[in-house]
Design an enzyme around this catalytic site. Sequence first.
Site, PDB file in Angstrom:
ATOM      1  N   TYR A 139      -8.742  31.226  -0.181  1.00  0.00           N
ATOM      2  CA  TYR A 139      -6.902  32.145  -0.065  1.00  0.00           C
ATOM      3  C   TYR A 139      -5.656  31.540  -0.438  1.00  0.00           C
ATOM      4  CZ  TYR A 139      -9.547  35.455   3.263  1.00  0.00           C
ATOM      5  OH  TYR A 139     -10.386  36.079   3.946  1.00  0.00           O
ATOM      6  N   LYS A 190     -21.619  27.370   5.517  1.00  0.00           N
ATOM      7  CA  LYS A 190     -22.614  27.403   4.694  1.00  0.00           C
ATOM      8  C   LYS A 190     -22.218  25.982   3.799  1.00  0.00           C
ATOM      9  CE  LYS A 190     -24.815  31.017   2.412  1.00  0.00           C
ATOM     10  NZ  LYS A 190     -25.923  31.382   3.593  1.00  0.00           N
ATOM     11  N   ASP A 222     -23.666  32.712   7.416  1.00  0.00           N
ATOM     12  CA  ASP A 222     -25.208  34.685   7.174  1.00  0.00           C
ATOM     13  C   ASP A 222     -25.769  34.635   9.086  1.00  0.00           C
ATOM     14  OD1 ASP A 222     -25.569  32.125   6.827  1.00  0.00           O
ATOM     15  OD2 ASP A 222     -28.051  33.239   5.066  1.00  0.00           O
ATOM     16  N   ASP A 246     -11.917  35.659   8.891  1.00  0.00           N
ATOM     17  CA  ASP A 246     -10.896  36.579   8.671  1.00  0.00           C
ATOM     18  C   ASP A 246     -12.827  37.887   8.978  1.00  0.00           C
ATOM     19  OD1 ASP A 246      -9.511  37.917   8.153  1.00  0.00           O
ATOM     20  OD2 ASP A 246     -10.126  38.561   6.085  1.00  0.00           O
ATOM     21  N   ASP A 250     -13.449  40.005  12.554  1.00  0.00           N
ATOM     22  CA  ASP A 250     -13.333  41.884  13.046  1.00  0.00           C
ATOM     23  C   ASP A 250     -14.274  41.806  13.318  1.00  0.00           C
ATOM     24  OD1 ASP A 250     -10.829  41.238  11.993  1.00  0.00           O
ATOM     25  OD2 ASP A 250     -10.511  42.408  10.066  1.00  0.00           O
TER      26      ASP A 250
END
Length: 369
Positions: A139, A190, A222, A246, A250
């Site tokens: 980001y 990852k 994942d 992020d 959620d």
Amino acid sequence: MNGTPRIVVLAGDGIGPEIVAAARQVLDALGEFSYEEQLMGGCSIDEHGTALTDEVLEACRSADAVLLGAVGGPKWDTTDPNAPRPEQGLLGLRKGMGLYANLRPVRPSPALVGASPLREERIAGTDLLVVRELTGGIYFGDSGRDGDVAHDTCEYSAEEIDRIARTAFDAARRRAESSGRKPKVTSVDKANVLETSRLWREVVGRVAGDYEDVELEHLLVDNAAMQLVSRPADFDVVLSENLFGDILSDEAAMLTGSLGMLPSASLGADGAPGLFEPVHGSAPDIAGQGVANPLATFLSAAMMLRHGLSRGEDAARIEAAVDAVLERGLRTPDLASGTVVQPPTSENPAPEREVGTEEMTAAVLAELA
Ligand code: NAD
């Protein structure tokens, strides 16, 4: 921390002032706090023409902690790119206070497990904390476009990883003090594909050496996304970089099925004040009606006590009081109507009763007394 804790209170807009006033009553039942009420968000735009003034930022930086309601509302919605916006106040605070760690606990209250989109037996016992890096990663890296090609760059330094990892390990230790469970950190990355993730794994592993009492496991993102819904009760602290965090925070939040119940904390450097706020927004549709659910703000105040003021026992008292009033069947309209209605059962014989902000607050205060 010596003396009376100094808390800057940013009630904000919409239901913000109602839920924050209720949270102050809850805090007052636990001890002495000194409050400094300041404007931030839409109310500050009305008064000063900007969502966050330098004076308010300075007051936040020199406080022991900052308690925030919520900001925003239709009054300040605008398509004019030059007009001030309430959310600029939030971003200004994160940047100005150096808040690089976002903490979101997910602990469905036993009385509300029926509200989860997951089956009750799967969600039962879930009590986890997502620790998300907030100021680095993709980001904030270089991004751009060259014709039909675009790029976003993910960059992390060992120092950035080290400090967020310490936040996670410290949080795991603090949680263990009140839960009695063996602390565990699940670090998400990852590392089979990304170089930043390999550095992440290396640095987190190194930091773990300073926390031998805390178990560390590594999960690929994942796999973590699947495990979070298949065995949520097995997680304690989930540590993640910005983008993965992020998404996972959620996903984890949905486990409770109830927006009015979710608290959050944003923390900076050791000893610097943190910012504590409910996850939900300013709910302008119900502002001023006395029906706002104050529980996410009470739980945010509990996070402030635990993570910001080193008062874990008081935090646990608030959490237990919230559980108790829900077990007695009290529901604000957001919990009572639609998603969360539960008939009385032999385990939960209290019939549900719809109450407003004031009665819910009084019930929590009575539990604390
Ligand atoms: P929202 O969270 O304010 O409301 C969504 C729905 O949930 C509404 O129906 C609302 O009534 C209900 N709700 C939310 N919190 C509740 C509570 N405590 N008790 C009972 N019901 C509750 O989200 P939105 O409607 O998308 O946004 C409204 C305003 O809030 C916008 O201006 C938005 O920008 C702002 N917002 C602010 C924050 C923040 O301050 N951190 C976060 C999200 C949205």
